[in-house]
Scaffold this active site. Sequence first.
Site, PDB file in Angstrom:
ATOM      1  N   TRP A 100      -1.302  -5.153   5.392  1.00 41.89           N
ATOM      2  CA  TRP A 100      -1.734  -5.723   6.663  1.00 41.89           C
ATOM      3  C   TRP A 100      -2.983  -5.045   7.187  1.00 41.89           C
ATOM      4  CZ3 TRP A 100       0.443  -9.915   5.994  1.00 41.89           C
ATOM      5  CH2 TRP A 100       1.757 -10.011   5.514  1.00 41.89           C
ATOM      6  N   ASP A 167      -1.687  -2.183  15.386  1.00 41.50           N
ATOM      7  CA  ASP A 167      -0.798  -3.267  14.985  1.00 41.50           C
ATOM      8  C   ASP A 167       0.613  -2.695  14.928  1.00 41.50           C
ATOM      9  OD1 ASP A 167       0.690  -5.220  13.734  1.00 41.50           O
ATOM     10  OD2 ASP A 167      -0.590  -5.386  11.963  1.00 41.50           O
ATOM     11  N   LYS A 191       9.120  -9.859  13.972  1.00 40.20           N
ATOM     12  CA  LYS A 191       9.608  -8.660  13.298  1.00 40.20           C
ATOM     13  C   LYS A 191      10.664  -7.908  14.114  1.00 40.20           C
ATOM     14  CE  LYS A 191       6.956  -8.769   9.613  1.00 40.20           C
ATOM     15  NZ  LYS A 191       7.507  -8.960   8.264  1.00 40.20           N
TER      16      LYS A 191
END
Length: 354
Positions: A100, A167, A191
């Site tokens: 990511w 993030d 998530k």
Amino acid sequence: MKKHNFSAGPCILPEEVLQKASEAILNFNDDDLSLLEISHRSKPFVDVMENARCLALELLGLENKGYKALFLHGGASTQFLMVAYNLLNKKAAYLNTGTWSSKAIKEAKLFGDSIEVASSKDKGFSYIPKGYEMPKGVDYFHCTSNNTIYGTQMKSFPKTSVSMICDMSSDIFSRQLDFSKFDLIYAGAQKNMGPAGTTLVVIKEDILGKVERQIPSMLNYQVHLEKESMFNTPPVFPVYVSMLTLEWLKKLGGIEFIEKVNNQKASLLYTEIDRNPLFKGYANKEDRSIMNATFNLVDNKLQATFDTMWKEAHINGLNGHRSVGGYRASMYNALPLYSVQALVDVMQELERKG
């Protein structure tokens, strides 16, 4: 009986949240309309959005500190782009700890120089780099707090005089941090907060308005702040479920309470991984994630047997990411301790059979 859900995302949700959400689909606020049917401009939903935004700031301890919360479309992947679009003038620093963050670096290159200050790619992203230096003159520093694919998590963050962007998609609201160290936090809901379809962005307002480029309205944080997340039709259902999840977390005792539970779950599983001679962990011990435990069988000949056993034990979502293989147990906030115990029991039974 509901399965023990170790899926990495979309995440497990609290039972009471699922119940309330299902009721709202049929009849929201006893108004004889479904949540899916009401106007996003109606007062009942405007109240939902406002409550969700306020709860996010409250749980993070960022009320009255110059921060605003947004619920936007596009997932964390759109935030890779929006961060750079809104904040990158000339160059920015990125810590590369996995898939990511690599994608975030790729998007930033479209807008300026994205400097990779350190990377753990040399060892399959199995650790968190440390001891790196921050380049001079960067607009911001970007990092990923938790890496679902590799099972690593940042336990500390660098001291820096530039804006820090993080993030936190896979560990938001899971552990106590000084969140005021960050100038912008973003997290896909799916998530650890709600269903797929919305993304939480928590931003310190004074970092905006410093880039020279023109920013399209849909990608402009200032536009979304001015419209209080209502610039265009918001993702009504994901925002509502996220609000319910935040209410659930607050009622439990907030992040302070859930961190203790999460540590218990992680300790139980990692202790078994280290004790059981049939298994080995993937991530470096000091960098192990409390959200996503990655591990492998020592002897892959046992894979078929183990896979059959955990599936028969009503366990779901244990396969590792396709790029890594092995196994991944995602232990998000709503996963109960007894689900982790069920997995440990299967691992011990495999050892007894072996």
